[in-house]
Scaffold this motif. Structure first.
Motif, PDB file in Angstrom:
ATOM      1  N   PRO A  18       0.791  -1.238   0.000  1.00 28.78           N
ATOM      2  CA  PRO A  18       0.000   0.000   0.000  1.00 28.78           C
ATOM      3  C   PRO A  18       0.820   1.284   0.000  1.00 28.78           C
ATOM      4  O   PRO A  18       0.368   2.294  -0.535  1.00 28.78           O
ATOM      5  CB  PRO A  18      -0.827  -0.122   1.277  1.00 28.78           C
ATOM      6  N   VAL A  19       2.009   1.287   0.597  1.00 25.78           N
ATOM      7  CA  VAL A  19       2.779   2.534   0.734  1.00 25.78           C
ATOM      8  C   VAL A  19       4.219   2.290   0.292  1.00 25.78           C
ATOM      9  O   VAL A  19       4.953   1.524   0.914  1.00 25.78           O
ATOM     10  CB  VAL A  19       2.759   3.058   2.186  1.00 25.78           C
ATOM     11  N   CYS A  20       4.641   2.944  -0.783  1.00 26.31           N
ATOM     12  CA  CYS A  20       6.011   2.815  -1.282  1.00 26.31           C
ATOM     13  C   CYS A  20       6.999   3.397  -0.275  1.00 26.31           C
ATOM     14  O   CYS A  20       6.780   4.498   0.252  1.00 26.31           O
ATOM     15  CB  CYS A  20       6.144   3.544  -2.621  1.00 26.31           C
ATOM     16  N   PRO A  21       8.079   2.704   0.023  1.00 24.47           N
ATOM     17  CA  PRO A  21       9.035   3.207   1.020  1.00 24.47           C
ATOM     18  C   PRO A  21       9.717   4.516   0.630  1.00 24.47           C
ATOM     19  O   PRO A  21      10.207   5.237   1.505  1.00 24.47           O
ATOM     20  CB  PRO A  21      10.056   2.073   1.137  1.00 24.47           C
ATOM     21  N   GLY A  22       9.808   4.837  -0.692  1.00 24.05           N
ATOM     22  CA  GLY A  22      10.426   6.101  -1.074  1.00 24.05           C
ATOM     23  C   GLY A  22      11.238   5.982  -2.342  1.00 24.05           C
ATOM     24  O   GLY A  22      11.120   5.013  -3.113  1.00 24.05           O
ATOM     25  N   ASP A  23      12.088   6.986  -2.578  1.00 23.38           N
ATOM     26  CA  ASP A  23      12.907   7.032  -3.784  1.00 23.38           C
ATOM     27  C   ASP A  23      13.844   5.829  -3.837  1.00 23.38           C
ATOM     28  O   ASP A  23      14.330   5.347  -2.818  1.00 23.38           O
ATOM     29  CB  ASP A  23      13.731   8.323  -3.806  1.00 23.38           C
ATOM     30  N   GLY A  24      14.101   5.369  -5.051  1.00 26.65           N
ATOM     31  CA  GLY A  24      15.013   4.255  -5.263  1.00 26.65           C
ATOM     32  C   GLY A  24      14.338   2.902  -5.252  1.00 26.65           C
ATOM     33  O   GLY A  24      14.978   1.891  -5.553  1.00 26.65           O
ATOM     34  N   TRP A  25      13.061   2.870  -4.918  1.00 25.95           N
ATOM     35  CA  TRP A  25      12.319   1.621  -4.878  1.00 25.95           C
ATOM     36  C   TRP A  25      11.490   1.440  -6.145  1.00 25.95           C
ATOM     37  O   TRP A  25      10.911   2.395  -6.675  1.00 25.95           O
ATOM     38  CB  TRP A  25      11.377   1.580  -3.670  1.00 25.95           C
ATOM     39  N   THR A  26      11.447   0.204  -6.628  1.00 24.68           N
ATOM     40  CA  THR A  26      10.504  -0.158  -7.682  1.00 24.68           C
ATOM     41  C   THR A  26       9.224  -0.597  -6.988  1.00 24.68           C
ATOM     42  O   THR A  26       9.214  -1.601  -6.282  1.00 24.68           O
ATOM     43  CB  THR A  26      11.063  -1.297  -8.541  1.00 24.68           C
ATOM     44  N   CYS A  27       8.125   0.152  -7.178  1.00 26.87           N
ATOM     45  CA  CYS A  27       6.928  -0.033  -6.360  1.00 26.87           C
ATOM     46  C   CYS A  27       5.695  -0.325  -7.204  1.00 26.87           C
ATOM     47  O   CYS A  27       5.583   0.115  -8.352  1.00 26.87           O
ATOM     48  CB  CYS A  27       6.662   1.218  -5.513  1.00 26.87           C
ATOM     49  N   THR A  28       4.771  -1.070  -6.594  1.00 25.95           N
ATOM     50  CA  THR A  28       3.427  -1.264  -7.142  1.00 25.95           C
ATOM     51  C   THR A  28       2.464  -1.447  -5.979  1.00 25.95           C
ATOM     52  O   THR A  28       2.821  -2.011  -4.938  1.00 25.95           O
ATOM     53  CB  THR A  28       3.338  -2.478  -8.074  1.00 25.95           C
ATOM     54  N   THR A  29       1.252  -0.938  -6.147  1.00 28.63           N
ATOM     55  CA  THR A  29       0.198  -1.140  -5.147  1.00 28.63           C
ATOM     56  C   THR A  29      -0.774  -2.223  -5.588  1.00 28.63           C
ATOM     57  O   THR A  29      -1.713  -2.548  -4.866  1.00 28.63           O
ATOM     58  CB  THR A  29      -0.575   0.161  -4.909  1.00 28.63           C
ATOM     59  N   GLU A  30      -0.557  -2.803  -6.754  1.00 24.12           N
ATOM     60  CA  GLU A  30      -1.473  -3.767  -7.367  1.00 24.12           C
ATOM     61  C   GLU A  30      -1.183  -5.172  -6.850  1.00 24.12           C
ATOM     62  O   GLU A  30      -0.692  -6.040  -7.575  1.00 24.12           O
ATOM     63  CB  GLU A  30      -1.343  -3.723  -8.880  1.00 24.12           C
ATOM     64  N   THR A  31      -1.497  -5.448  -5.577  1.00 26.00           N
ATOM     65  CA  THR A  31      -1.213  -6.770  -4.999  1.00 26.00           C
ATOM     66  C   THR A  31      -2.352  -7.756  -5.209  1.00 26.00           C
ATOM     67  O   THR A  31      -2.279  -8.893  -4.719  1.00 26.00           O
ATOM     68  CB  THR A  31      -0.916  -6.642  -3.498  1.00 26.00           C
ATOM     69  N   THR A  32      -3.415  -7.339  -5.903  1.00 26.45           N
ATOM     70  CA  THR A  32      -4.455  -8.306  -6.255  1.00 26.45           C
ATOM     71  C   THR A  32      -3.988  -9.228  -7.365  1.00 26.45           C
ATOM     72  O   THR A  32      -4.615 -10.254  -7.634  1.00 26.45           O
ATOM     73  CB  THR A  32      -5.736  -7.584  -6.690  1.00 26.45           C
ATOM     74  N   ARG A  33      -2.893  -8.867  -8.022  1.00 30.12           N
ATOM     75  CA  ARG A  33      -2.279  -9.727  -9.026  1.00 30.12           C
ATOM     76  C   ARG A  33      -1.042 -10.390  -8.422  1.00 30.12           C
ATOM     77  O   ARG A  33      -0.451  -9.867  -7.466  1.00 30.12           O
ATOM     78  CB  ARG A  33      -1.889  -8.899 -10.258  1.00 30.12           C
ATOM     79  N   PRO A  34      -0.632 -11.537  -8.945  1.00 32.41           N
ATOM     80  CA  PRO A  34       0.590 -12.180  -8.433  1.00 32.41           C
ATOM     81  C   PRO A  34       1.807 -11.303  -8.679  1.00 32.41           C
ATOM     82  O   PRO A  34       1.910 -10.652  -9.726  1.00 32.41           O
ATOM     83  CB  PRO A  34       0.665 -13.485  -9.221  1.00 32.41           C
ATOM     84  N   ILE A  35       2.716 -11.313  -7.722  1.00 32.50           N
ATOM     85  CA  ILE A  35       3.913 -10.469  -7.776  1.00 32.50           C
ATOM     86  C   ILE A  35       5.150 -11.356  -7.827  1.00 32.50           C
ATOM     87  O   ILE A  35       5.332 -12.233  -6.983  1.00 32.50           O
ATOM     88  CB  ILE A  35       4.004  -9.542  -6.546  1.00 32.50           C
TER      89      ILE A  35
END
Length: 698
Positions: free
Chosen positions: A63-80
C-alpha cells in the motif's frame, strides 16, 4: 465435501508435487527459479501472464512505497514476482481483504545460478538479499469466507522472512444460517547459508444466534498450512497457530445445529524443515472450540465434528544441527440445551505428529500435547480419538488427555519412538494395543525369529499380496528372567520401540522365576513384504553358537504379525495378543474367539511364543464344531542367526488349518494347551476365517 474444499485440496496436492512431495520427501530446489517460476504460478492456479514482475535493487509491492530508489506497485491483487539484485531487498505486503495473495521472491538470475544449496558454494556479489513477505487480514474484515496466501522465497545467504495473519469473523442471525469459511497458507522458503523465518496465524470465528420458531444453523471452518523451509547451513524457525471458534445459540420450536460436519479434515498443517547443519525450531498450536446451545419446545439435534475430520499435524525436521518442536492440539466440544427430544452427537479426532518426524542429531527434542474434552447432555453419543506418533534421534515426550461425560483417558510416553491410537467412546476409554480386535475383508500373515543369546534376528514377511495395504502390524516378544523385570524396549528395523503391553506369567524351566510377554504396535514401520531386523533384546549372554545355555535374561524370540486389506483379501481376522504360560497358577493356556462368521471356507490359526523344543511333548486342542488335537508341534522351528540349537530354537510362529471345526454357521472357536512335558508360552493368537465358501483354489 464441498466444491470449495475439493478445489483447495487439489491445489495443495499440486503444490506439494511441484516442490518435492509431502513431508519426508526431499525438497526439489528450484521451485521459484528461472523458467520454473511460470510452472510454479500455474500450479497455484495463476496465469503467469497476469503476474507483475519487479526487477531492481529494491522492490516493493504494497500500500505505501518506502520512497525514492524503490521499484513499487500497489497492485497486490495480481501475483507479484520480485527479483532483487545482489545486496538488494524484496518486500511484499498484501491485504487478504483484497483477494488471494501470491508472491515469488528471489535473487537476480546470476545470483541464483551461483547458489549451490547443499554444497555451500559461495557466490560473488556485493551482499546478501533480503526477502520479506506479509499477508495480513487488513482491518479485520467481517464475512471474508475464503483467504489464500502463497509465498515462495529463494535466497543464498540473506534472510527469508514470511508472515501470514488470517482472520475471519462471521456473525449471523436468522432462520437458516450457513457459515462456511476457509483459510489456506503455503510458505516455501529455500536458502543457502541464510535463515528462514515464518510466522503463520489463522483464526476463524463463527457466531450464530436465532430466536426463530424453526432454525437450521450450519458452521463449517477449514484451515490448511503447508510450510517448507530448506537451508544448506542456515537455521529454520517457525511459529504456526491455527484456531477455530464456533458458537451457535437458538431458541424456537425445532432446531438443527451442525459444526464441522462436512467430510474431510478441519485443521491441517504440513511442516517440513530441513538443513544440512543448521538448527530447526517449530512451535505449532492447533485449537478448536465449539459451543452449541438450544432451547426448543419441539425436537432438536446438535452435531459437532465428523469421523474423518478434526485436527491433523505432520512434522518433519532433519539436520545434523539440533531440531526442536513443541506441538499442541486442543479440542473442546460443548453442547447444552433442552428440547422435546434432543439428539446430541460429538466426534473429535486429533492426530500428531508423523513417524520419522525428527532425524539427524541425538540432542533433538520434541513435545506433543493432545487434549480433547467432550461435554454434552445425558444420552449423547460421544467419540474422540487421538493418534499420537513420533520418531526422533533424540528424545520426545507425549501427553494425551481424552474426556467424555462419563469417561476419561490419560497417558504419557517418552523416548525415540511412539505410536498409539487412544479412544473414548461414551464411557469406555482405551489406549495402546488392544488384546482382542477384529478386522473384516482382511488377511493375516506372520513370521518370527529366535533370539536366545543373540543380539539380533531377521523376520522375513512374504505373505502380503502385492496390491494389499498394511492395516496393523504387531511385534510380540518374550523374555525369561529372575529378579527385576527386564526392560520393555527393543529395536525394530533400526527404530527403538517400547512395548505397549506386557504380561507376566510363569517360568519356562531354565532357572528363571518368571517370564514376560511384550507386544507393541509397529504399524507405521511396516510397509509390506520384506526383511525386518529385531535387535538389542534384553539378554545376559551374547553369542551365536549351538548352545542355548547362558545367563538370564533370555529373550527367546520375536514374531511380527501383519494384518492387511486389499489384494483380494476376504477373511474375518480375530486377534488376541495376551500372554501366558502352562506353568502359571492355572497351568492352562486357552484362547477363545466369539462372534465368528464362518461360511464353510478355509480357516487358519497362527500361534506364536516361547519355549518349544523338539525333544519334549505338548498337546494342542482346537475346538469348534467338534475338536481335534495335535501332538509335538511346538518345536522351536523359527530360524535364528547362527547355528540352530539341537533341541530347536525355542521360539515358534506356526499356522494351523482349523477349517474342519469351523463349518458354515459356526460362531465360536477355542484353542487349549491340554498337556505335555514342555514348558511353553503363547503370546499371539490370530484366527483367519475366509468369507468365501468352499475350498481354497490356488
Amino acid at each position: 465435501m464441498s466444491n470449495r474444499r475439493r478445489l483447495i485440496c487439489a491445489f495443495f496436492m499440486s503444490l506439494l508435487l511441484l516442490v518435492g512431495g509431502s513431508i519426508g520427501g526431499g525438497l526439489q530446489v528450484g521451485a521459484a527459479e528461472g523458467d520454473s517460476v511460470d510452472e510454479f504460478l500455474r500450479s497455484v492456479g495463476v496465469d503467469p501472464s497476469t503476474a507483475i514482475h519487479q526487477e531492481g535493487l529494491l522492490n516493493y509491492a504494497g500500500p505505501v512505497c518506502p520512497g525514492d530508489g524503490w521499484t513499487c506497485t500497489t497492485e497486490t491483487t495480481r501475483p507479484i514476482v520480485q527479483t532483487a539484485q545482489a545486496g538488494g531487498t524484496n518486500i511484499f505486503e498484501c491485504g487478504l481483504d483484497e483477494g488471494d495473495c501470491v508472491t515469488v521472491q528471489r535473487g537476480a538470475e546470476p545470483e541464483v545460478n551461483a547458489v549451490t544449496l547443499f554444497t555451500g558454494t559461495a557466490s560473488a556479489g556485493p551482499g546478501p538479499i533480503t526477502n520479506m513477505a506479509k499477508c495480513n487480514a487488513a482491518d479485520n474484515p467481517p464475512n471474508q469466507p475464503v483467504q489464500n496466501c502463497t509465498i515462495s522465497q529463494t535466497n543464498e545467504s540473506g534472510k527469508n522472512s514470511a508472515s501470514v495473519n488470517m482472520i475471519v469473523n462471521q456473525n449471523d442471525t436468522g432462520e437458516a444460517v450457513d457459515q462456511d469459511a476457509s483459510q489456506t497458507a503455503s510458505v516455501i522458503q529455500e536458502n543457502g547459508s541464510g535463515p528462514n523465518l515464518a510466522n503463520i496465524s489463522q483464526v476463524i470465528r463463527q457466531k450464530a444466534e436465532s430466536n426463530s420458531a424453526s432454525v437450521t444453523q450450519s458452521q463449517d471452518a477449514f484451515q490448511s498450512v503447508i510450510l517448507q523451509q530448506t537451508s544448506g547451513t542456515g537455521d529454520n524457525s517457525a511459529q504456526l497457530v491455527q484456531s477455530e471458534l464456533q458458537d451457535a445459540k437458538a431458541k424456537g420450536e425445532t432446531t438443527t445445529q451442525t459444526q464441522n460436519t462436512d467430510p474431510g479434515l478441519d485443521v491441517v498443517s504440513d511442516v517440513n524443515q530441513t538443513s544440512t547443519t543448521g538448527k530447526n525450531a517449530l512451535l505449532l498450536m492447533q485449537s478448536t472450540d465449539q459451543v452449541q446451545d438450544v432451547q426448543a419446545s419441539g425436537n432438536a439435534s446438535q452435531t459437532q465434528g465428523a469421523g474423518d475430520g478434526g485436527q491433523k499435524a505432520e512434522i518433519h525436521q532433519e539436520s545434523s544441527g539440533v531440531s526442536t518442536y513443541d506441538a499442541d492440539q486442543d479440542e473442546l466440544q460443548t453442547q447444552t440445551g433442552t428440547a422435546g427430544a434432543l439428539v446430541q452427537t460429538q466426534i473429535g479426532p486429533i492426530d500428531c505428529c508423523l513417524i520419522f518426524s525428527q532425524l539427524g542429531n541425538p540432542s533433538n527434542e520434541c513435545t506433543v500435547d493432545q487434549n480433547s474434552v467432550l461435554s454434552s447432555g445425558d444420552g449423547a453419543d460421544q467419540t474422540t480419538t487421538a493418534i499420537t506418533s513420533f520418531r526422533t534421534d533424540g528424545n520426545c515426550t507425549a501427553t494425551i488427555h481424552l474426556e467424555t461425560n462419563d469417561g476419561e483417558f490419560n497417558d504419557s510416553a517418552s523416548g525415540q519412538f511412539f505410536f498409539q491410537v487412544s479412544n473414548c467412546t461414551n464411557d469406555e476409554c482405551s489406549g495402546g494395543l488392544e488384546e482382542g480386535e477384529q478386522f473384516e475383508a482382511s488377511g493375516a500373515t506372520a513370521a518370527g525369529t529366535g533370539l536366545r543369546n543373540r543380539d539380533s534376528g531377521t523376520i522375513s514377511i512374504a505373505g502380503i499380496p502385492e496390491s494389499a495395504t498394511v492395516t496393523k502390524a504387531v511385534l510380540v516378544w518374550g523374555i525369561l528372567y529372575a529378579g527385576a523385570t527386564p526392560p520393555s524396549t527393543i529395536t525394530f528395523d533400526g527404530v527403538p520401540i517400547n512395548a505397549t503391553q506386557g504380561q507376566v506369567s510363569g517360568p519356562l524351566c531354565w532357572g528363571d522365576t518368571n517370564t514376560i510377554g511384550y507386544s507393541a504396535d509397529v504399524t507405521p514401520l511396516v510397509t509390506g513384504n520384506g526383511d525386518y531386523v529385531v535387535s538389542d533384546p534384553p539378554r545376559g549372554t551374547t553369542r551365536e553358537d549351538a548352545d542355548p545355555s547362558g545367563d538370564l535374561p533370555f529373550t527367546d524370540g520375536a514374531t511380527l504379525v501383519v494384518i492387511y486389506s486389499g489384494g483380494g483379501a476376504n477373511d474375518q481376522v480375530l486377534t488376541d495378543f495376551s500372554y501366558d504360560t502352562n506353568t502359571d497358577a492355572d497351568a492352562d493356556i486357552t484362547r477363545n474367539f466369539n462372534g465368528i462368521n464362518s461360511v464353510g471356507g478355509f480357516a487358519s490359526l497362527i500361534l506364536a511364543g516361547p519355549d518349544g523344543q523338539d525333544n519334549a511333548g505338548e498337546t494342542f486342542q482346537f475346538t469348534g464344531n467338534g475338536s481335534f488335537t495335535l501332538e509335538n508341534t511346538w518345536d522351536g522351528s523359527d530360524p535364528q542367526h547362527g547355528p540352530s540349537f539341537p533341541i530347536g530354537n525355542l521360539w515358534d510362529t506356526d499356522s494351523y488349518d482349523v477349517s474342519s471345526v469351523l463349518p458354515a454357521g459356526q460362531s465360536t472357536f477355542e484353542f487349549d494347551y491340554v498337556g505335555g512335558n514342555d514348558c511353553i508360552g503363547v503370546g499371539a493368537a490370530v484366527l483367519s476365517v475366509s468369507q468365501n465358501s468352499g475350498p481354497v483354489v490356488d
